[in-house]
Design an enzyme around this catalytic site. Structure first.
Site, PDB file in Angstrom:
ATOM      1  N   CYS A  52      44.476  43.761  22.680  1.00  0.00           N
ATOM      2  CA  CYS A  52      45.702  43.237  22.063  1.00  0.00           C
ATOM      3  C   CYS A  52      46.935  43.879  22.664  1.00  0.00           C
ATOM      4  O   CYS A  52      47.806  43.197  23.148  1.00  0.00           O
ATOM      5  CB  CYS A  52      45.648  43.318  20.551  1.00  0.00           C
ATOM      6  SG  CYS A  52      45.257  44.888  19.854  1.00  0.00           S
ATOM      7  N   GLU A  84      46.714  47.101  24.617  1.00  0.00           N
ATOM      8  CA  GLU A  84      46.337  48.310  25.324  1.00  0.00           C
ATOM      9  C   GLU A  84      46.882  48.291  26.748  1.00  0.00           C
ATOM     10  O   GLU A  84      46.416  47.519  27.596  1.00  0.00           O
ATOM     11  CB  GLU A  84      44.811  48.476  25.334  1.00  0.00           C
ATOM     12  CG  GLU A  84      44.250  48.948  23.999  1.00  0.00           C
ATOM     13  CD  GLU A  84      43.868  47.819  23.071  1.00  0.00           C
ATOM     14  OE1 GLU A  84      44.415  46.706  23.228  1.00  0.00           O
ATOM     15  OE2 GLU A  84      43.007  48.030  22.195  1.00  0.00           O
TER      16      GLU A  84
END
Lengths: 903, 89
Positions: free
Chosen positions: A508, A510
């Site tokens: 999402c 990172e």
């Protein structure tokens, strides 16, 4: 009638401000921008809407059958042969109208368990394997997690279908074999072997207590050992599978029998290349099986257009199974095949395609020049790709897939950023990706804009237009902050500024290390970005900060279970500094024991279950002959500590400081007593709602009202209030530095990661009331920089000021969600306002922001009438999901978020 | 003739999920367990293979194609199996 919190607040002339900066129009307002997909993509998306999440035993059956007869084979070769067998035997399905084909299984929305990782969690609750998993704490999160009851989730068995792992349907006639296969792995899976060894780590009993109390949410080593990373499509795109097999064969001859100065792992290179050959052959055979199916369908198809399409599919697959792609369509199909192959190799969430528009640009540009493609044709293909990505399901436990992921798979496509020379990297194909994402709104791939001030205004406005559709994507990530983080984390492994500019987002949010790869197509040279790091979000996941505060206030004992989690600290807690210090001490103790146990689990994973296919895609494994388990990737400092509930912790510390230590309004014992009695309220479970405002008093008593109102009125984060922001800054400065004190199994430092995903619901569910006035069982504030719902009263710029009181580049990410009413950003002027708002946050150094553009009244209606909202998308925390597939706690939390009526 | 044939046992059934699919011939959505049409083209499955032997346990059998005689199940599709031989053909 039970008294509700809203009544109590009204009586006290107070309220939670769920609306900010004005009032919405009288009637619910739909989203301004709505486009429709091409007829083809629409038909395929409709199939998806009607499809159930379906599990099969096919892949695990063939994998296990091959694996179990290969005793004493070299582990990596044994695994590769099992993978080859599984890929070769997958049944191909092609659906009428598809242009891009291939999937995880023969079902449209198919997936399968991987018992070699973990075999207990998907058994029936009464099965002894499941009970064992529960007893050891690894299934505790399952018990407090939930899926949405709608959409494609199979949450209950029916007719010929058995529901497993809370979400997936499997044909009942397959269940006996699924169970047999699972039992074959009993005592041999990564979960089981890892468990044997993790028990030898110091502080293991604390680790188990942390899991049982859901202070920590999941072990990544056997649940989702890979993902939250950026894939690299370069090698198949540049060389093709035939050449890669030849290369690996040649390398085998070069290294066989040679240590070449490396007495530990030098000899392993032969086995690694042998493994690569087997897996490549398996993937090649799998692709050709689809080609054969396309030929079969071509032969029986009566309708000419469909027959031609089957022929084109067959020709495309027959070519890309062996050779590098020649056209945009072939390149796109190859990328998809490679993507699915990696997902079938291991349990993965968050395998991101990276900057796909920049990766595929060479083929698109040359096709366009040669007249082989036009924009409408490209858009249709990109829309079809969206449907394929959306059909992906990840099979893991309910606690992970439901509680953490909300059923999402996090294939995050990045846009924009800079090229290696520092110039804007956006291109026309990326604008088409945005347009396809507007027309064909689906959950996957989610999009991230790598925001840089250098990017063209028209490109940024196109991204804002996409956000206004209400899909929640693209999320905005700060390119400069990300580069700073990467340079700090991966500089010691050789990353320089030029390489850092290749950044893309894995999972999402990172921030992931990537590299530039030299591509040649028809004599022209390009530099394309691709992932070059290990999974960037494995390690200590997720640590509940409000739960740690609970443990501090109650001397190490979890108030839900009565379990002693930490040894007694025995401190009087008579100063704010002492409370804060003990939070840090307990947090550090948790990270210490969890990191040791997780290092062990991941080590077991990499010894028996390492990625072969994913490894050979990543630089520099093919060159060196070392896979992920021997640090063959270019960047390996990829383990992190992930937290949840930052803002509830900060608000709670602020409330204690304000009410107990500074003003002496209440004693700590009074606060503790009120917390223990949930301020006189029922639990969220009893009420059936998980948002604060909906909570009800137990009986008619006014007991604890005064103290509760004072807690709610205490200073709150998100209002540019130095009293609270100082606490946030102290926490962030300490937390980001502290994480680097722990060593991963790769002998590299951990780092901080601050995304809640969906964990703020199940972790909130098990946490008692908190001193900020939050009630027991209700969700925490989402994300890490979002304000707690209803408490940000001074507008978005005050929220931004609070959020950026610390240096975000010290962390892998931060996360800020905002809910904006569609009328607040209506029209062209509104689009520009949204960009200006975004720009303001980026320029202040915010790492990430994402928007839900929606009228909350529509969400409430969707909660009451889900059948009318199958295609309603919302942004949760780092991902977009169909409303009907989200569990109620998260639905309640999104409804409760502060709605900005103006920006 | 043997047991009634189901759509899901037909080669031309493209499974959307565990209960329904699309018929490649009619292009219609069909229920997996419903009776198939006259154009039924049987899908190879382990249970149809001459090398498959049932076991004592329902829905589990043995594959005799390889010397280790591994367990298998009759419903496993054998479209891609190199050892598949139609029983009785």
């Amino acid at each position: 009638m039970p008294r509700k919190l809203t009544d109590i607040l009204a009586e006290a002339d107070a309220q939670l401000e769920y609306r900010s900066m004005g009032t919405p129009p009288e009637e619910p307002t739909p989203r301004e921008i709505k486009k429709t997909p091409s007829p083809r993509a629409q038909r395929l998306r409709d199939l998806y809407f009607d499809a159930l999440s379906s599990a099969t035993s096919e892949f695990p059956y063939w994998y296990t059958r091959a694996y179990m007869r290969l005793d004493n084979e070299i582990p990596v070769v044994r695994r590769a042969l099992a993978l080859e067998s599984a890929f070769r035997h997958l049944t191909p399905t092609i659906f009428p109208g598809e242009l891009l084909v291939m999937g995880k299984t023969h079902h449209l929305r198919g997936s399968f368990p991987m018992p070699w990782l973990s075999e207990g969690y998907y058994m029936a609750a009464e099965d002894e394997l499941y009970q064992e998993a529960l007893a050891r704490g690894s299934a505790s999160a399952d018990e407090v997690s939930s899926f949405g009851m709608g959409g494609g989730n199979v949450t209950k068995s029916f007719g010929p279908v058995v529901s497993i792992a809370g979400k997936f349907g499997i044909r009942k006639e397959e269940v006996p074999m699924m169970l047999r296969t699972a039992r074959d792995w009993e005592g041999k899976s990564v979960d089981d072997v890892g468990h044997k060894y993790e028990q030898m780590t110091p502080g293991y009993e604390i680790k188990e207590s942390l899991m049982r109390s859901v202070t920590c949410m999941f072990d990544s080593g056997y649940t989702l050992p890979q993902g939250r990373e950026v894939i690299n499509y370069y090698y198949p795109l540049q060389f093709g599978f035939d050449a890669l097999i030849s290369l690996a064969e040649a390398k085998k001859r070069d290294v066989a029998g040679r240590a070449d100065g490396d007495g530990l792992t030098g000899m392993n290179r032969l086995y690694n290349y042998e493994a690569a050959v087997h897996v490549l052959r398996g993937v090649q055979a799998w692709t050709l099986n689809y080609a054969k199916e396309a030929r079969r369908l071509e032969a029986i198809e009566a309708e000419r257009k469909q027959r031609d399409e089957y022929r084109e599919i067959a020709e495309c697959l027959e070519w890309i199974a062996r050779h590098p792609p020649r056209t945009f369509r072939e390149a796109l199909q190859l990328c998809w095949a490679v993507h699915v192959a990696v997902l079938n190799e291991d349990a993965i969430s968050g395998l991101s395609p990276g900057r796909l528009g920049q990766v595929l640009w060479p083929w698109y540009e040359q096709d366009l020049e040669a007249g082989r493609i036009d924009e409408e044709k490209a858009l249709e293909l990109l829309e079809c790709l969206r449907v394929k990505f959306t059909c992906l399901d990840c099979f893991a436990s309910m606690g992970v897939v439901g509680g953490v992921l909300s059923g999402n798979t996090f294939n995050n496509l990045s846009l924009g950023g800079l090229d290696r020379s520092g110039a804007p990297a956006s291109n026309r194909l990326e604008e088409l990706i945005l347009e396809a994402s507007i027309r064909c709104a689906t959950t996957q791939p989610t999009l991230t804009l790598l925001y840089d001030d250098k990017l063209p205004e028209s490109f940024l406005l196109k991204a804002m237009e996409c956000i206004k559709t209400g899909t929640g994507y693209p999320a905005i990530m700060n390119n400069r902050t990300a580069i700073e983080f990467l340079m700090g984390q991966y500089g010691p492994e050789g990353m320089d500024l030029e390489e850092a500019r290749a950044i893309a987002i894995g999972g999402c949010l990172e921030t992931s290390p990537c590299s530039w790869m030299p591509l040649s197509l028809n004599g022209r040279s390009y530099s394309i970005p691709g992932g070059s790091g290990q999974p960037t979000s494995v390690g200590v996941h997720f640590l509940s900060l409000p739960k740690i505060l609970e443990l501090v206030l109650f001397d190490g004992v979890d108030q839900r279970t009565g379990l002693r989690v930490f040894p007694s600290h025995g401190r009087s807690l008579d100063r704010h500094e002492e409370v804060f210090d003990q939070v840090k001490l307990y947090f550090a103790e948790a990270v210490e024991v969890l990191s040791l146990a997780n290092n062990n689990q991941h080590d077991v994973w990499r010894k028996s279950n390492a990625a072969v296919f994913n490894s050979l895609l990543k630089p520099d494994c093919l060159d060196s002959g070392h896979l992920i388990n021997e640090l063959g990737y270019r960047y390996n400092a990829t383990h992190n500590v992930e937290t949840c509930g930052t803002i509830n912790l900060v608000n709670s510390l602020a409330a204690l400081k304000f009410l107990v230590y500074d003003s002496s309004s209440f004693s700590l014992d009074e606060i503790r007593k009120a917390l223990g009695e949930n301020f006189g309220f029922k639990t969220a479970d009893e009420v059936g709602s998980f948002s604060l405002a909906a909570q009800e008093k137990r009986g008619s008593s006014t007991k604890h009202d005064r103290i509760h109102l004072a807690c709610l009125a205490a200073p709150k984060y998100g209002n540019d209030d130095p009293f609270v922001d100082r606490i946030l800054k102290e926490w962030e400065d300490w937390f980001c530095a502290e994480c680097r004190a722990y060593e991963s199994l790769n002998a590299r430092p951990y780092y901080a990661c601050q995304i809640s995903v969906s964990t703020h619901a199940p972790m909130g569910a098990v946490t008692m009331a908190t001193p900020d006035g939050r009630l027991a069982g209700t969700t925490f504030a989402d994300a890490s920089m979002s304000a707690y719902a209803g408490t940000d009263r001074n507008g978005p710029y005050a929220l931004f000021a609070s959020a950026t009181c610390w240096d975000h580049s010290q962390s892998q990410n931060s996360q800020l969600n905002m809910k904006i009413h569609p009328s607040a950003i209506h029209g062209r002027k509104g689009t520009k306002k949204l960009l200006e708002l975004t720009r303001a946050y980026m320029r202040k150094g915010g790492f990430h922001i994402q928007y839900n553009v929606v009228d909350s009244r529509i969400l409430k209606d969707a909660q009451e009438h889900p059948e009318a909202y199958r295609d309603l998308l919302v942004r949760v925390a780092g991902f977009t999901q169909y409303w009907v597939e989200i569990g109620k706690p998260i639905q309640d939390e999104i409804i409760a978020r502060t709605e900005y009526e103006g920006v | 003739m043997g047991a009634p044939t189901r759509h899901m046992d037909c080669r031309n059934f493209a499974p959307i999920d565990v209960v329904k699919g699309i018929c490649h011939l009619s292009k219609e959505r069909v229920q997996a367990d419903d009776a198939s049409c006259p154009s039924f083209d049987r899908l190879p499955r382990c249970g149809e293979c001459e090398r498959y032997s049932p076991s004592d346990q329902q829905d589990v059998g043995v594959c005799r194609a390889t010397p280790d005689h591994p367990m298998t199940y009759p419903g496993l599709a054998a479209v891609t199996c190199e050892w598949f031989r139609w029983r009785g053909r």
